[in-house]
Design a protein around this motif. Structure first.
Motif, PDB file in Angstrom:
ATOM      1  N   ALA B 267       0.856  -1.187   0.000  1.00  0.00           N
ATOM      2  CA  ALA B 267       0.000   0.000   0.000  1.00  0.00           C
ATOM      3  C   ALA B 267       0.888   1.231   0.000  1.00  0.00           C
ATOM      4  CB  ALA B 267      -0.925  -0.012   1.204  1.00  0.00           C
ATOM      5  N   LEU B 268       0.633   2.118  -0.966  1.00  0.00           N
ATOM      6  CA  LEU B 268       1.392   3.359  -1.083  1.00  0.00           C
ATOM      7  C   LEU B 268       0.655   4.438  -0.314  1.00  0.00           C
ATOM      8  CD1 LEU B 268       1.860   3.220  -4.977  1.00  0.00           C
ATOM      9  CD2 LEU B 268       3.395   2.294  -3.213  1.00  0.00           C
ATOM     10  N   ALA B 273      -1.315  13.930  -4.890  1.00  0.00           N
ATOM     11  CA  ALA B 273      -0.707  14.072  -6.211  1.00  0.00           C
ATOM     12  C   ALA B 273       0.371  13.005  -6.420  1.00  0.00           C
ATOM     13  CB  ALA B 273      -0.110  15.477  -6.362  1.00  0.00           C
ATOM     14  N   THR B 274       1.142  12.742  -5.393  1.00  0.00           N
ATOM     15  CA  THR B 274       2.193  11.731  -5.521  1.00  0.00           C
ATOM     16  C   THR B 274       1.590  10.351  -5.753  1.00  0.00           C
ATOM     17  OG1 THR B 274       3.680  12.968  -4.092  1.00  0.00           O
ATOM     18  CG2 THR B 274       4.112  10.613  -4.317  1.00  0.00           C
ATOM     19  N   ARG B 279       2.975   4.785 -10.804  1.00  0.00           N
ATOM     20  CA  ARG B 279       2.357   3.655 -11.499  1.00  0.00           C
ATOM     21  C   ARG B 279       2.715   2.370 -10.768  1.00  0.00           C
ATOM     22  NH1 ARG B 279       1.246   5.346 -16.996  1.00  0.00           N
ATOM     23  NH2 ARG B 279       1.942   7.507 -17.176  1.00  0.00           N
ATOM     24  N   ASP B 280       1.844   1.389 -10.851  1.00  0.00           N
ATOM     25  CA  ASP B 280       2.140   0.107 -10.206  1.00  0.00           C
ATOM     26  C   ASP B 280       3.490  -0.434 -10.680  1.00  0.00           C
ATOM     27  OD1 ASP B 280      -0.203   0.284  -8.855  1.00  0.00           O
ATOM     28  OD2 ASP B 280      -1.159  -1.471  -9.762  1.00  0.00           O
ATOM     29  N   GLU B 281       3.805  -0.209 -11.950  1.00  0.00           N
ATOM     30  CA  GLU B 281       5.043  -0.732 -12.513  1.00  0.00           C
ATOM     31  C   GLU B 281       6.281  -0.101 -11.851  1.00  0.00           C
ATOM     32  OE1 GLU B 281       1.931   0.034 -14.023  1.00  0.00           O
ATOM     33  OE2 GLU B 281       2.806   0.902 -15.826  1.00  0.00           O
ATOM     34  N   ASP B 282       6.087   1.071 -11.238  1.00  0.00           N
ATOM     35  CA  ASP B 282       7.218   1.732 -10.572  1.00  0.00           C
ATOM     36  C   ASP B 282       7.636   1.015  -9.287  1.00  0.00           C
ATOM     37  OD1 ASP B 282       7.046   3.685 -12.516  1.00  0.00           O
ATOM     38  OD2 ASP B 282       5.844   5.056 -11.284  1.00  0.00           O
ATOM     39  N   VAL B 283       6.739   0.202  -8.742  1.00  0.00           N
ATOM     40  CA  VAL B 283       7.024  -0.464  -7.463  1.00  0.00           C
ATOM     41  C   VAL B 283       7.816  -1.739  -7.769  1.00  0.00           C
ATOM     42  CG1 VAL B 283       6.006  -1.412  -5.356  1.00  0.00           C
ATOM     43  CG2 VAL B 283       4.861   0.468  -6.564  1.00  0.00           C
ATOM     44  N   PRO B 284       8.984  -1.906  -7.133  1.00  0.00           N
ATOM     45  CA  PRO B 284       9.852  -3.043  -7.498  1.00  0.00           C
ATOM     46  C   PRO B 284       9.322  -4.372  -6.953  1.00  0.00           C
ATOM     47  CG  PRO B 284      10.851  -1.803  -5.697  1.00  0.00           C
ATOM     48  CD  PRO B 284       9.591  -1.082  -6.065  1.00  0.00           C
ATOM     49  N   ILE B 285       8.549  -5.050  -7.761  1.00  0.00           N
ATOM     50  CA  ILE B 285       7.985  -6.342  -7.361  1.00  0.00           C
ATOM     51  C   ILE B 285       8.429  -7.372  -8.383  1.00  0.00           C
ATOM     52  CG2 ILE B 285       5.879  -7.669  -6.881  1.00  0.00           C
ATOM     53  CD1 ILE B 285       4.492  -5.003  -6.312  1.00  0.00           C
TER      54      ILE B 285
END
Lengths: 278, 914
Positions: B267-268, B273-274, B279-285
């Motif tokens: 959970a972000l 605004a942030t 994007r989900d792709e930005d999260v290193p999974i």
């Protein structure tokens, strides 16, 4: 990244496109649904302030439907029975909210296989006017729509208008949409048709197109050929043959099976012919 | 990077406004977040639901599809602009008087679409109303009362204000109804503290996978506004939740392993605004995708991996009711019918996606969100945060539709954990695709059933086995597995019964509670068999059902003696003349129509009110304050079905004051007692009884104070009470009395728990204290060449015991029928494919036909003023009645729902070719 232009002249718009590509927005009815829960950070060219793109006009040899004409405006426009099919499609695109905002040109540019406008534009033998800083060019709709959400529009071009040529003979159009509920429905199959009647009372030209049965809407030349020279009568529906559907390549999806789409297309074609030939 | 803000000036509700915002922002978003006009609702952000409909230069548009830049210089009218000087306009009054708003989430959109129409056409036809409102979806009302209200605008509406003792049975408008037509109602997304952080879950795009989360430092470095990324290890308490104490199998955040698409893995949390920019792709999974176990067969296949270690065979639970020797009875039957039936995942599709916020207050956590079950949320959040239940306060917002889908936790564990750890308020609003992908569904069922009868058409035996796909987590799967066998033979006397069920784990979405808990699926099977048996023995389908119907004195398959309030035969009697007339009319029509055929079908249902053989008490309190005001403290959450009104009506008559004299405090776990869940059609019966007992308790205390007889009249005045009993008249000064709690000097309390017994291993016992009964007729027209089905009419007879509020009962019936119609004809959730409201179809205003409601009031002695429940019973008979009608029209029996055009056409072609 993330700029927003809203020019008031077409020349400014195409100048902007000459600089770099933009996502073009008019009614927003396809733009926003594709970005639910995603950042809105693209370069946008909003064309809705360009007044010269607003009104349908009779240009003598053709009608011109510019980029900002909405479905509602088309329904309200004084147009001959040739447009009855396109008008019927206009009344069935989304709810009235969508009809008040969405444009015919936007429907064409989005190039969904299930776009309700495109089979009609094919039967109207419409052309697409593409404007760019280096001039303009015209393409038939069949050449413009190249695949599922693919068109011949170049990044520096803008669809300025659709042109519908005036037929030489009295013509009528129709449109039959098949969906699984009454309103707000994406077509399982749709059929558009136009018949022109000659001085002898016989069918002088026939154009039929089917949507949602191939990556792009397709005309049915063999069926059209079979109708030419016939005397209009509801019995002409009986001329429809499975082999007339050769240009189609329907698929199975959540809305229906391929076999059902072929079967339903035959029925809708029969009914469209019965209606036009009545 | 986002575009710089621009100045946009426009006219809003006849006043000039100016905003400085990014030009691409949606008008709906700017209205709500920047201008705080939250009357405009967002249901999908995709133009599919119309909840955000506003007028732009006088014409209806979806505010979610309009870039704010395009509003420059134009005029916008929102729902807040309809009332003038605090007075409702005629349209709002008509909606209020006709019960056109249930949950109220679509109401602003409906009102604006209707306002657009009425401005052009003051006296529209019904067809014009349908066309004008066709772009707004409603999931509660079945649309009919909305149409009725718009057609009635020209005629001034009168609303009733019943006197003391006359509230029960009155068509009282909703006590919370005004706020629903003005836009003032606050739903989950409509309220948030000013300094709120925003949370968004990152969800699995895979149905079954292992994953690892990499170094988050670069993400934080790229987005300074990102305050925290929560993962499984951040859950302070137990990272497992679930409905049943022994079945807590669902993580708040997945810990390296996901069992369904849409499961939350992180959970972000940060500024709005942030969070919108990441994007989900930005999260290193890193994902390791595993084979998907989709559907019952894959889960039961030999060698299938166990999705939960405690259930090596993927069977979560089995249910069973057995009585008599079915094999012997079937062998001796004159006629036997059998079939296999399949249903699909069905999405609740409430128009309000899950939303709310949490904040930490000292060593307590407060959650303000939409929910159907505040006390259960409280206890579950306490476990997840490692707190005592008293440290958790649940403050339910208005709920924009639930239908069972808001009985499970959704965003609460995430916002609570974030607010607890960060000590800042944290808000979350689900997107439509997120809501659809991550929350529960109706169980798909595969049912095999067999029924027999003797030569006179008396049922001899029913055998039933249902496998229910319970998806990735238990949720309410055990409830379905236990409730279905009790109901699976239908509302009939059957001497020999063997009904079994299984709930089976898969990698599909968790299937949970949805209006009827598996019984609607079972009804499709048993009603098809009733039609088949009637045909085999040459009896009319209605008369066959009448002959076998449960009645007063019947013994059910669980061995329960039904002693009162068994109104099924009365329902069938009430339908008989309509049945005959409609059947004859359809047959007459069919004699002259080749390609379109009409058919008329009938179906019966029964439904046990409240939990199955489990304690499910409700407690209500009602207080009299020093200044002479009465307040009902109701823990029953109104999800649109109307308990805020029903409880007041019941309490008013029990106390002996007008309903208008009672104020309501609802839901807040700090202010109200536990009134259980808004589920199992239990609030009117269970909480209503508690409200009655509380009212009677307060009345007794008041009468005792005045030393007057039980028939005394109570009159409330500021600061005092006047009691009249014949010639005796007593005045009680309230400010002389000590305050007991809140501002109240007297508090009445009532508790009720329906009397049931445990079921033995054969399912014998008393599972429910009372049952609702109904029979519905459906008339359809089928286009034989296209396979399309148009429902032309539904006639619904429901035994409700007593209609506390007939308008609301009709509203429940209409809404249930609309959902039953969707189940029958169009609704099929395909994971990963139909996560929006244009690929997932629910009925529109044009799909719900005229509905005739017949209310049968066979008094339930245990019920408050004789009442039972109606929420789920409204839906159950509809789909089988429609399928029966299609059979009557075409001769084909659809055994798979939804009966989409392609399936109907395929069945017709198969019948023609055989």
């Amino acid at each position: 990244m993330g700029s927003y232009l809203r020019p008031t002249r077409l020349s400014e718009a195409v100048a902007a496109l000459a600089g770099r590509p933009h996502v073009i927005v008019a009614g927003g009815t396809d733009f926003y649904p594709a970005r639910v829960g995603r950042p809105l950070d693209e370069d946008i060219l909003d064309i809705t302030a360009i007044d010269e793109l607003r009104r349908i006009s009779d240009e003598g040899s053709h009608w011109r439907i510019p980029a900002l004409v909405t479905w509602s405006e088309l329904v309200a426009a004084d147009l001959p029975p040739l447009f009855d099919g396109l008008k019927r499609a206009a009344r069935e695109v989304g709810g009235i909210q969508i009809q008040n905002a969405g444009t015919i040109c936007g429907n064409l540019c989005n190039a969904s296989p299930a776009a309700d406008g495109i089979p009609n534009l094919l039967t109207l033998e419409a052309e697409v006017e593409l404007a760019s800083a280096s001039g303009s060019r015209r393409l038939p709709v069949a050449g413009f729509v190249q695949g599922n959400r693919r068109t011949a529009r170049k990044p520096d071009e803008l669809v300025a208008a659709i042109r519908v040529p005036k037929p030489a003979r009295p013509a009528r159009g129709t449109f039959l949409k098949l969906g699984a509920r009454t309103y707000l429905v994406i077509s399982i199959v749709m059929v558009a048709g136009v018949i022109e009647t000659g001085p002898d009372g016989r069918i002088a030209a026939a154009r039929f197109a089917v949507g949602a049965c191939a990556p792009t809407a397709r005309r049915l030349p063999a069926l059209e050929q079979a109708l030419i020279g016939e005397k209009p009568s509801p019995a002409l529906g009986g001329l429809v043959r499975p082999e007339h559907l050769a240009p189609l390549s329907p698929i199975d999806d959540v809305r229906g099976t391929a076999a059902y789409r072929r079967d339903a297309t035959l029925t809708l074609l029969r009914r469209a012919i019965q209606e036009l030939a009545a | 990077m986002r575009s710089p803000e621009i100045r946009v000036a426009f006219t809003l509700n006849a006043k000039p406004v100016e905003v400085h915002v990014e030009p691409i922002r949606r008008l709906a978003d700017v209205l709500r977040e920047d201008l705080h006009l939250t009357g405009t609702k967002v249901g999908c952000n995709a133009g599919d639901c119309g909840a955000c409909t506003v007028l732009l230069d006088g014409r209806q548009v979806c505010a979610c599809l309009v870039p704010i830049a395009q509003v420059e210089g134009r005029s916008v009218t929102t729902v807040e602009g309809l009332a003038k000087d605090g007075r409702l306009n005629d349209l709002q009054r008509a909606f209020h008087a006709h019960g056109a708003a249930q949950c109220g989430i679509c109401t602003p959109g409906m009102l604006m679409a209707a306002a657009d129409l009425l401005a052009r056409n003051a006296q529209p036809s019904e067809a014009e109303v349908l066309d004008a409102l066709g772009g707004v979806l409603c999931r509660c009302t079945g649309y009919r009362k909305i149409v009725e209200a718009v057609l009635a605008v020209a005629r001034p509406a009168t609303t009733v204000d019943p006197a003391a003792g006359e509230a029960v049975g009155a068509r009282l408008p909703k006590t919370d109804g005004i706020a629903k037509v003005t836009g003032a109602e606050r739903f989950g997304a409509d309220t948030w503290p000013a300094d709120c952080l925003v949370l968004r879950a990152v969800r699995s795009p895979h149905h079954h996978a292992r994953f690892t989360i990499g170094d988050l430092a670069p993400l934080h470095a790229k987005y300074p506004g990102l305050v925290r990324v929560l993962t499984a290890k951040d859950i302070p308490g137990q990272n497992r939740y679930g409905i049943y104490p022994t079945g807590k199998d669902q993580p708040a955040l997945a810990d390296g392993y996901v069992r369904h698409r849409g499961e939350a893995v992180a959970a972000l949390v940060g500024d709005a605004a942030t969070i919108a920019a990441i994007r989900d792709e930005d999260v290193p999974i890193t994902w390791e995708v595993l084979p998907t176990i989709s559907g019952i067969d894959a889960a039961l296949a030999p060698g299938a991996p166990a999705l939960h270690a405690e259930h090596p065979d993927n069977v979560l639970i089995s249910g069973r009711v057995a009585r008599g020797d079915t094999a012997c009875a079937l062998a001796q039957s004159a006629a036997v019918a059998e079939g296999t039936f399949e249903t699909s995942f069905v999405e609740h599709a409430y128009i309000e996606p899950e939303a709310g916020y949490a904040r930490r207050v000292g060593d307590r956590i407060e959650i303000v969100a939409c929910t159907q079950t505040p006390y259960m949320d409280r206890d579950e959040i306490a476990l997840i945060l490692g707190l005592k239940p008293e440290q958790v306060r649940i403050i339910p917002t208005a709920v924009g539709g639930g239908f069972g889908g808001k009985l499970d936790l959704s965003l609460q564990p995430l916002i609570a954990t974030a607010a607890w750890l960060l000590d800042r308020p944290v808000r979350c609003v689900y997107t439509r695709p997120e809501s659809m992908a991550s929350t529960t569904k109706r169980h798909p069922a595969r049912i095999t059933a067999r029924a027999g009868c003797d030569g006179e058409g008396r049922l001899t035996a029913v055998e039933f086995h249902g496998d229910y796909n319970t998806g990735a987590y238990a949720s309410w799967g055990p409830t379905v597995a236990n409730r279905v066998p009790v109901h699976a033979m239908g509302p009939y006397e059957v001497p020999a019964v063997r009904c079994t069920t299984r709930a089976i784990y898969t990698n599909d979405p968790p299937a949970g509670a949805f209006r009827g808990f598996g019984v609607p699926q079972a009804a499709i099977a048993h009603e098809a068999l009733m039609d088949a048996l009637a045909a085999k023995v040459g009896l009319d389908p209605l008369e066959f059902r009448w002959k076998n119907a449960l009645h007063k004195g019947s013994v059910t398959a669980t061995g329960q003696h039904l002693e009162a309030s068994v109104g099924l035969r009365a329902c069938l009697d009430a339908l008989r003349s309509r049945w005959k007339a409609l059947r004859e009319a359809a047959e007459a029509f069919n004699r002259t129509s080749a390609n379109r055929k009409r058919g008329v079908g009938i179906a019966c249902m029964w439904y046990g009110i409240g939990n199955t053989s489990m304690s499910n008490p409700s407690t209500m309190r009602i207080g009299l304050s020093r200044d002479g005001r009465v307040t009902l403290y109701s823990g029953a959450v109104d999800i649109g079905q109307g308990s805020n009104t029903i409880m007041v009506q019941i309490a008013a008559d029990a106390l002996g004051v007008p309903a208008s004299a009672i104020a309501l405090v609802a839901g807040d776990t700090d202010l109200t007692a536990d009134a259980g869940k808004t589920s199992a059609s239990r609030q009117t019966f269970v909480s209503g009884n508690a409200a009655r007992l509380a009212g009677e308790d307060l009345r007794r205390q008041i009468l005792r104070l005045g030393n007057v007889g039980p028939g005394a009249r109570i009159e409330l005045e500021p600061g005092r009470l006047t009691l009249s009993d014949g010639d005796v008249r007593r005045v009680i000064e309230l400010d002389a009395l000590p305050v007991v709690s809140n501002q109240d000097v007297l508090v009445g309390t009532g508790s009720f728990d329906p009397p049931t017994t445990a079921l033995d291993e054969d399912g014998q016992g008393i599972p429910y204290a009372t049952y609702a009964f109904a029979a519905q007729i459906a008339e359809v027209e089928v286009d034989l060449e296209l396979g399309t089905t148009k429902v032309r009419r539904i006639v619904a007879a429901h035994d409700v015991g007593r209609a506390i509020n007939p308008t609301q009962v009709e509203g429940q019936i209409h809404g249930g029928i609309a959902q039953g119609l969707g189940l029958a004809l169009m609704e099929e959730y395909v994971p990963g494919r139909t996560e929006n409201l244009h690929d997932y179809l629910i009925p529109t205003i044009g799909d719900v036909p005229e509905i005739e409601c017949i209310l049968i009031e066979d008094t339930e002695p245990l019920g408050p003023f004789g009442a039972k429940g109606i929420g789920e019973p409204a839906l159950i008979a509809t789909a089988p009645a429609i399928l029966g009608a299609i059979h009557h029209a075409t001769g084909v029996r659809l055994t798979r729902v939804p009966a989409t055009p392609d399936r109907v056409r395929a069945a017709i072609l198969a019948a023609q070719n055989s």
